[in-house]
Structure formats: C-alpha cells, structure tokens
Design a protein around this motif. Structure first.
Motif, PDB file in Angstrom:
ATOM      1  N   PHE A 193     -40.002  24.581  15.905  1.00  0.00           N
ATOM      2  CA  PHE A 193     -40.547  26.279  15.912  1.00  0.00           C
ATOM      3  C   PHE A 193     -40.823  26.429  14.505  1.00  0.00           C
ATOM      4  O   PHE A 193     -40.369  26.071  13.317  1.00  0.00           O
ATOM      5  CB  PHE A 193     -38.882  27.093  16.240  1.00  0.00           C
ATOM      6  CG  PHE A 193     -39.364  28.432  15.945  1.00  0.00           C
ATOM      7  CD1 PHE A 193     -38.626  28.985  14.918  1.00  0.00           C
ATOM      8  CD2 PHE A 193     -40.074  29.207  16.912  1.00  0.00           C
ATOM      9  CE1 PHE A 193     -38.982  30.477  14.724  1.00  0.00           C
ATOM     10  CE2 PHE A 193     -40.333  30.503  16.603  1.00  0.00           C
ATOM     11  CZ  PHE A 193     -39.912  31.171  15.600  1.00  0.00           C
ATOM     12  N   VAL A 194     -41.858  27.141  14.344  1.00  0.00           N
ATOM     13  CA  VAL A 194     -42.449  28.018  13.176  1.00  0.00           C
ATOM     14  C   VAL A 194     -42.428  29.275  13.172  1.00  0.00           C
ATOM     15  O   VAL A 194     -41.723  29.810  12.150  1.00  0.00           O
ATOM     16  CB  VAL A 194     -44.059  27.391  13.031  1.00  0.00           C
ATOM     17  CG1 VAL A 194     -44.536  27.940  11.727  1.00  0.00           C
ATOM     18  CG2 VAL A 194     -43.931  25.829  12.926  1.00  0.00           C
ATOM     19  N   ALA A 195     -42.904  30.058  14.075  1.00  0.00           N
ATOM     20  CA  ALA A 195     -42.906  31.370  13.979  1.00  0.00           C
ATOM     21  C   ALA A 195     -43.248  31.884  15.637  1.00  0.00           C
ATOM     22  O   ALA A 195     -43.993  31.406  16.182  1.00  0.00           O
ATOM     23  CB  ALA A 195     -43.841  31.854  13.145  1.00  0.00           C
ATOM     24  N   THR A 196     -42.811  33.180  15.687  1.00  0.00           N
ATOM     25  CA  THR A 196     -43.168  33.710  17.079  1.00  0.00           C
ATOM     26  C   THR A 196     -43.535  35.324  16.951  1.00  0.00           C
ATOM     27  O   THR A 196     -42.825  35.592  16.030  1.00  0.00           O
ATOM     28  CB  THR A 196     -42.403  33.265  18.214  1.00  0.00           C
ATOM     29  OG1 THR A 196     -42.806  33.552  19.484  1.00  0.00           O
ATOM     30  CG2 THR A 196     -40.988  34.206  18.270  1.00  0.00           C
ATOM     31  N   LEU A 197     -44.221  35.806  17.886  1.00  0.00           N
ATOM     32  CA  LEU A 197     -44.566  37.144  17.765  1.00  0.00           C
ATOM     33  C   LEU A 197     -44.521  37.846  18.983  1.00  0.00           C
ATOM     34  O   LEU A 197     -44.913  37.218  20.070  1.00  0.00           O
ATOM     35  CB  LEU A 197     -45.898  37.502  17.195  1.00  0.00           C
ATOM     36  CG  LEU A 197     -46.603  38.789  17.138  1.00  0.00           C
ATOM     37  CD1 LEU A 197     -47.274  38.712  15.625  1.00  0.00           C
ATOM     38  CD2 LEU A 197     -47.435  39.136  18.084  1.00  0.00           C
ATOM     39  N   SER A 198     -43.811  39.041  19.158  1.00  0.00           N
ATOM     40  CA  SER A 198     -43.789  39.856  20.254  1.00  0.00           C
ATOM     41  C   SER A 198     -45.033  40.469  20.611  1.00  0.00           C
ATOM     42  O   SER A 198     -45.522  41.100  19.630  1.00  0.00           O
ATOM     43  CB  SER A 198     -42.541  40.763  20.276  1.00  0.00           C
ATOM     44  OG  SER A 198     -42.661  41.719  21.306  1.00  0.00           O
ATOM     45  N   ARG A 199     -45.517  40.366  21.614  1.00  0.00           N
ATOM     46  CA  ARG A 199     -47.019  40.883  21.698  1.00  0.00           C
ATOM     47  C   ARG A 199     -47.176  42.358  21.933  1.00  0.00           C
ATOM     48  O   ARG A 199     -48.018  42.871  21.310  1.00  0.00           O
ATOM     49  CB  ARG A 199     -47.405  40.171  23.339  1.00  0.00           C
ATOM     50  CG  ARG A 199     -48.911  40.610  23.590  1.00  0.00           C
ATOM     51  CD  ARG A 199     -49.439  40.075  24.898  1.00  0.00           C
ATOM     52  NE  ARG A 199     -50.669  40.356  25.037  1.00  0.00           N
ATOM     53  CZ  ARG A 199     -51.421  40.326  26.451  1.00  0.00           C
ATOM     54  NH1 ARG A 199     -50.666  39.950  27.454  1.00  0.00           N
ATOM     55  NH2 ARG A 199     -52.553  40.576  26.308  1.00  0.00           N
ATOM     56  N   SER A 200     -46.095  42.945  22.404  1.00  0.00           N
ATOM     57  CA  SER A 200     -46.103  44.529  22.501  1.00  0.00           C
ATOM     58  C   SER A 200     -45.869  45.011  21.082  1.00  0.00           C
ATOM     59  O   SER A 200     -46.229  45.879  20.747  1.00  0.00           O
ATOM     60  CB  SER A 200     -45.274  44.997  23.600  1.00  0.00           C
ATOM     61  OG  SER A 200     -44.072  44.432  23.460  1.00  0.00           O
ATOM     62  N   ALA A 201     -44.333  44.881  20.703  1.00  0.00           N
ATOM     63  CA  ALA A 201     -43.860  45.345  19.604  1.00  0.00           C
ATOM     64  C   ALA A 201     -44.389  44.944  18.275  1.00  0.00           C
ATOM     65  O   ALA A 201     -44.166  45.541  17.139  1.00  0.00           O
ATOM     66  CB  ALA A 201     -42.630  45.281  19.783  1.00  0.00           C
ATOM     67  N   ALA A 205     -39.521  38.162  27.131  1.00  0.00           N
ATOM     68  CA  ALA A 205     -39.403  38.986  26.222  1.00  0.00           C
ATOM     69  C   ALA A 205     -38.204  39.093  25.270  1.00  0.00           C
ATOM     70  O   ALA A 205     -38.412  40.005  24.245  1.00  0.00           O
ATOM     71  CB  ALA A 205     -39.578  40.459  26.876  1.00  0.00           C
ATOM     72  N   ILE A 206     -37.300  38.138  25.218  1.00  0.00           N
ATOM     73  CA  ILE A 206     -36.199  38.129  24.497  1.00  0.00           C
ATOM     74  C   ILE A 206     -36.701  37.341  23.156  1.00  0.00           C
ATOM     75  O   ILE A 206     -36.582  36.021  23.415  1.00  0.00           O
ATOM     76  CB  ILE A 206     -35.059  37.447  25.018  1.00  0.00           C
ATOM     77  CG1 ILE A 206     -34.438  38.339  26.288  1.00  0.00           C
ATOM     78  CG2 ILE A 206     -33.847  37.471  24.147  1.00  0.00           C
ATOM     79  CD1 ILE A 206     -33.730  37.710  27.307  1.00  0.00           C
ATOM     80  N   LEU A 207     -36.875  37.809  22.110  1.00  0.00           N
ATOM     81  CA  LEU A 207     -37.407  37.274  21.065  1.00  0.00           C
ATOM     82  C   LEU A 207     -36.431  36.222  20.350  1.00  0.00           C
ATOM     83  O   LEU A 207     -36.917  35.228  19.875  1.00  0.00           O
ATOM     84  CB  LEU A 207     -37.899  38.418  19.906  1.00  0.00           C
ATOM     85  CG  LEU A 207     -39.055  37.694  19.117  1.00  0.00           C
ATOM     86  CD1 LEU A 207     -40.298  37.391  19.808  1.00  0.00           C
ATOM     87  CD2 LEU A 207     -39.212  38.846  18.039  1.00  0.00           C
ATOM     88  N   SER A 208     -35.072  36.614  20.361  1.00  0.00           N
ATOM     89  CA  SER A 208     -34.417  35.616  19.780  1.00  0.00           C
ATOM     90  C   SER A 208     -34.154  34.368  20.609  1.00  0.00           C
ATOM     91  O   SER A 208     -33.750  33.368  19.986  1.00  0.00           O
ATOM     92  CB  SER A 208     -32.783  36.425  19.913  1.00  0.00           C
ATOM     93  OG  SER A 208     -32.341  36.597  21.270  1.00  0.00           O
ATOM     94  N   ALA A 209     -34.851  34.250  21.757  1.00  0.00           N
ATOM     95  CA  ALA A 209     -34.670  32.918  22.550  1.00  0.00           C
ATOM     96  C   ALA A 209     -35.916  32.218  22.238  1.00  0.00           C
ATOM     97  O   ALA A 209     -35.962  30.887  22.778  1.00  0.00           O
ATOM     98  CB  ALA A 209     -34.437  33.226  23.781  1.00  0.00           C
ATOM     99  N   MET A 210     -36.789  32.660  21.643  1.00  0.00           N
ATOM    100  CA  MET A 210     -38.120  31.990  21.157  1.00  0.00           C
ATOM    101  C   MET A 210     -38.244  30.960  20.326  1.00  0.00           C
ATOM    102  O   MET A 210     -39.448  30.524  20.188  1.00  0.00           O
ATOM    103  CB  MET A 210     -39.026  32.909  20.828  1.00  0.00           C
ATOM    104  CG  MET A 210     -39.345  34.256  21.768  1.00  0.00           C
ATOM    105  SD  MET A 210     -40.176  33.651  23.179  1.00  0.00           S
ATOM    106  CE  MET A 210     -38.968  33.646  24.334  1.00  0.00           C
TER     107      MET A 210
END
Length: 125
Positions: free
Chosen positions: A46-54, A101-106
């Motif tokens: 994993f490198v980085a992830t971003l929530s599309r809406s928030a 949508a659960i960012l912590s699981a990403m």
C-alpha cells in the motif's frame, strides 16, 4: 471500468515524479482510489488512498511527508506527487479503485475492485 496510470519514468535520488491515473467507464461506483506498488522481489504494498467524496487520505508510513495523493474535481482521476525519491521507491506503481467507503480498510489490496496495469518508477542513487 478501466484505470490507466501514467507518469512513471527514471529519476535520480532526491528527485520528483508525478503519477496520474485516469478512470473511465462507470466511475460512479468508486468510493476510494489509491496507489500500491511492487518493488523487485517484493510483495505489492500500500502507498496511499483517498476517499472520493470527502477527500480524506491515508498514507503508508514509508511515504508519509514525501508523497501526496490528490484527485480532480470530478473524482475520476487521482494523482500521486512523489518527492525526495530514494532507491527504495523503485517499483511498479498501480492505481486502484474501490467501491468501499471504509477508508481504514483501504490498506489491503483485497479492498479494491479495479486495477490499472501499472507504471514503472526507477530511482537511481
């Protein structure tokens, strides 16, 4: 749905690169978009992830403070600005999208539904 990453290349240590990932198709399914990488002889990480809406983001500890993930206003493209690159950053970088949508699981690749073919980043010391 298709994801296409671009922007990879060769750079010297200390340099910068900006990766882009463009999504096409039914992008309304996406809730998060992120980046993973796989270095020589290593597992995909994993490198980085971003929530599309928030627009909330999370980063791997190894890139925090050096990499910045962002998106366009439509949420159909995601970018990865990479600064202060080291040889440890050499890898194929993959763009991914998730309907969750659960960012912590990403942080897990299993959380992503769509993957692009990857773009190679080579950092020489």
């Amino acid at each position: 749905v298709q994801l296409q990453a671009s922007g990879g290349g060769s750079v010297q240590a200390g340099g910068s690169l900006r990766l882009s990932c463009a999504a096409s198709g039914v992008t309304s399914r996406f809730r998060a978009m992120g980046w993973f990488r796989q270095g020589p002889g290593k597992e995909r990480e994993f490198v980085a992830t971003l929530s599309r809406s928030a627009g909330a983001v999370i980063y791997a500890d190894s890139v925090k403070g050096r990499f910045t993930i962002s998106r366009d206003n439509a949420g159909e493209s995601v970018f990865l600005q990479m600064n202060s690159l080291t040889s440890e950053d050499t890898a194929i970088y993959y763009c991914a999208a998730s309907g969750r949508a659960i960012l912590s699981a990403m942080r897990s690749p299993n959380a992503y539904d769509y993957w692009g073919p990857g773009t190679l980043v080579t950092v020489s010391s």
